[in-house]
Design a protein around this motif. Structure first.
Motif, short mmCIF file in Angstrom:
data_model
loop_
_atom_site.label_atom_id
_atom_site.label_comp_id
_atom_site.label_asym_id
_atom_site.label_seq_id
_atom_site.Cartn_x
_atom_site.Cartn_y
_atom_site.Cartn_z
N UNK A 251 -18.87 -59.40 7.31
CA UNK A 251 -18.20 -58.51 6.35
C UNK A 251 -17.02 -59.20 5.68
N UNK A 252 -16.28 -59.99 6.46
CA UNK A 252 -15.12 -60.70 5.90
C UNK A 252 -15.55 -61.66 4.78
N UNK A 253 -16.62 -62.43 5.05
CA UNK A 253 -17.07 -63.39 4.03
C UNK A 253 -17.70 -62.68 2.83
N UNK A 254 -18.44 -61.58 3.11
CA UNK A 254 -19.08 -60.85 2.02
C UNK A 254 -18.06 -60.30 1.03
N UNK A 255 -16.84 -60.01 1.53
CA UNK A 255 -15.82 -59.44 0.66
C UNK A 255 -15.22 -60.47 -0.28
N UNK A 256 -15.33 -61.76 0.07
CA UNK A 256 -14.66 -62.78 -0.75
C UNK A 256 -15.62 -63.78 -1.39
N UNK A 257 -16.91 -63.70 -1.05
CA UNK A 257 -17.84 -64.71 -1.55
C UNK A 257 -17.94 -64.68 -3.07
N UNK A 258 -17.66 -63.52 -3.69
CA UNK A 258 -17.77 -63.46 -5.15
C UNK A 258 -16.66 -64.25 -5.83
N UNK A 259 -15.61 -64.61 -5.06
CA UNK A 259 -14.54 -65.41 -5.62
C UNK A 259 -14.77 -66.91 -5.47
N UNK A 260 -15.65 -67.29 -4.50
CA UNK A 260 -15.90 -68.73 -4.26
C UNK A 260 -17.35 -68.91 -3.82
N UNK A 261 -18.19 -69.40 -4.70
CA UNK A 261 -19.63 -69.56 -4.42
C UNK A 261 -19.90 -70.51 -3.27
N UNK A 262 -18.91 -71.37 -2.94
CA UNK A 262 -19.14 -72.31 -1.85
C UNK A 262 -19.31 -71.61 -0.51
N UNK A 263 -18.91 -70.36 -0.41
CA UNK A 263 -19.07 -69.60 0.84
C UNK A 263 -20.42 -68.87 0.93
N UNK A 264 -21.22 -69.02 -0.12
CA UNK A 264 -22.49 -68.27 -0.18
C UNK A 264 -23.43 -68.64 0.99
N UNK A 265 -23.61 -69.95 1.24
CA UNK A 265 -24.52 -70.38 2.32
C UNK A 265 -24.03 -69.89 3.68
N UNK A 266 -22.72 -70.00 3.91
CA UNK A 266 -22.16 -69.56 5.19
C UNK A 266 -22.37 -68.07 5.38
N UNK A 267 -22.22 -67.33 4.30
CA UNK A 267 -22.42 -65.87 4.38
C UNK A 267 -23.86 -65.54 4.71
N UNK A 268 -24.79 -66.26 4.06
CA UNK A 268 -26.22 -66.02 4.34
C UNK A 268 -26.58 -66.40 5.78
N UNK A 269 -25.98 -67.49 6.28
CA UNK A 269 -26.23 -67.91 7.66
C UNK A 269 -25.79 -66.84 8.66
N UNK A 270 -24.62 -66.25 8.40
CA UNK A 270 -24.15 -65.19 9.29
C UNK A 270 -25.07 -63.98 9.22
N UNK A 271 -25.55 -63.67 8.02
CA UNK A 271 -26.48 -62.54 7.87
C UNK A 271 -27.76 -62.79 8.65
N UNK A 272 -28.31 -64.02 8.49
CA UNK A 272 -29.54 -64.34 9.21
C UNK A 272 -29.35 -64.33 10.71
N UNK A 273 -28.24 -64.88 11.17
CA UNK A 273 -27.96 -64.91 12.61
C UNK A 273 -27.83 -63.50 13.17
N UNK A 274 -27.14 -62.65 12.43
CA UNK A 274 -26.97 -61.28 12.91
C UNK A 274 -28.32 -60.57 13.03
N UNK A 275 -29.22 -60.76 12.01
CA UNK A 275 -30.55 -60.13 12.03
C UNK A 275 -31.35 -60.64 13.23
N UNK A 276 -31.32 -61.96 13.47
CA UNK A 276 -32.09 -62.55 14.58
C UNK A 276 -31.58 -62.05 15.91
N UNK A 277 -30.27 -62.02 16.09
CA UNK A 277 -29.70 -61.58 17.37
C UNK A 277 -29.90 -60.08 17.57
N UNK A 278 -29.88 -59.31 16.49
CA UNK A 278 -30.15 -57.88 16.62
C UNK A 278 -31.59 -57.64 17.08
N UNK A 279 -32.52 -58.46 16.55
CA UNK A 279 -33.92 -58.37 16.99
C UNK A 279 -34.03 -58.73 18.47
N UNK A 280 -33.30 -59.74 18.88
CA UNK A 280 -33.29 -60.15 20.30
C UNK A 280 -32.73 -59.02 21.16
#
Length: 344
Positions: A251-280
């Protein structure tokens, strides 16, 4: 035919070479002239037993060589080929005896074992004398002489006879085996029927043993498994656990990624990790809700494994081996059931 005999340092003979003419050759002479010595020397080169006592006084060895004309003698030429010796129309047999008793034999200059030397001489020479004719002591020699007469007429009849006689011997051996089995028929049949029943009633299946071994390993360690799964689930699902922390970071990164595109990959990684761990987390939750120790199932698996191990010890170490044994036992039992008719 024998062409020449060369004797060197043998008994009283220093060196003597005799050439033979075609046809009939005769040695004559008074007693003691040396006729027997020449025959003894000839016997040595043919492979007869030899002794260092034959060495002439003052010499360290003796040797004897016989030369044969073998043109047209196919059996000898075939033996040369078999031994890897070059074929020629002349055959040189040579034997040397040393003072230490060692023997050296050669055929056409190639060193050979004494048995090979003898095999050549047997095809070339037959010495007739008191207790000397060995060929007639061989069971197939008289038969070979008989078969020389009327060979073309005899050959097909002989071939048929051999085939029938071989079939007779095979049948006779089978009959003897059946008759011997007959005396123990009931005991063997009882054993086979018991083994067939034991294996059949076990109703083994391919791959079952491996599956049971995996299951018993899981059942025996169910306590450890449940403790580990429960702990892992708590790490994921507890308040401020891994999932909560990941969600907060996402959530923290999602709130600021629109100001700096360099955080886009990190934000997506956190999203993917959260989905995988939630499935686990959901899988672990399902496992905890379903899994519980089944004492009846554990007892069944232990009993089934014990049956497998007993059958393996008696009939084979695998499903395929036990099945093969069952097939053999059924075939043998069928043969025993028809024993009387088979003997008849």
């Amino acid at each position: 035919m024998l062409q020449s005999l060369h004797v060197h340092n043998f008994a009283l003979i220093e060196d003597a070479k005799i050439d033979f003419a075609p046809g009939f050759n005769i040695f004559t002479g008074e007693t003691g002239a040396g006729k027997s010595i020449l025959i003894d020397a000839f016997g040595v080169v043919l492979g007869n037993r030899a002794s260092a006592d034959y060495i002439r006084s003052g010499a360290d060895s003796f040797w004897v060589q016989a030369v044969f004309d073998i043109s047209g003698i196919e059996a000898v030429k075939s033996l040369l080929t078999e031994q890897g010796i070059d074929e020629e129309d002349e055959l040189f047999l040579r034997r040397r005896i040393l003072a230490n008793g060692k023997s050296q034999a050669t055929v056409n200059g190639v060193q050979v074992p004494l048995a090979v030397l003898k095999s050549f001489s047997e095809l070339l020479v037959d010495i007739h004398g008191q207790h000397e004719n060995q060929a007639l002591l061989k069971s197939d020699a008289p038969l070979a002489l008989v078969d020389l007469y009327g060979r073309e007429e005899i050959a097909p009849v002989r071939k048929t006879y051999r085939e029938l006689y071989t079939a007779y011997l095979t049948t006779q051996a089978k009959l003897t085996q059946l008759e011997q089995t007959g005396s123990e028929r009931e005991r063997i049949l009882d054993r086979l029927e018991w083994e067939i029943k034991e294996i059949t009633e076990a109703a083994l299946e391919a791959g079952e043993l491996e599956a049971l071994q995996e299951e018993v390993k899981r059942l025996q360690n169910s306590g450890k498994i449940m403790t580990a799964v429960n702990s892992a689930h708590e790490y994921l699902d507890s308040e401020r656990g891994i999932l909560d922390n990941l969600a907060a970071a996402k959530d923290q990164l999602a709130a600021v990624v629109r100001y700096d595109e360099r955080l886009h990959n990190a934000c997506e990684s956190l999203e993917g990790s959260w989905i995988a761990l939630d499935e686990c987390r959901r899988e672990l939750s399902d496992y905890l809700s379903r899994e519980e120790y089944d004492a009846a199932r554990a007892a069944y698996v232990e009993e089934r494994l014990d049956l497998w191990y007993r059958l393996q010890k008696k009939y084979g170490d695998s499903y395929e081996a036990i099945t093969a044994y069952l097939g053999q036992a059924q075939q043998q039992a069928d043969e025993l059931a028809q024993l009387e008719s088979n003997i008849a």
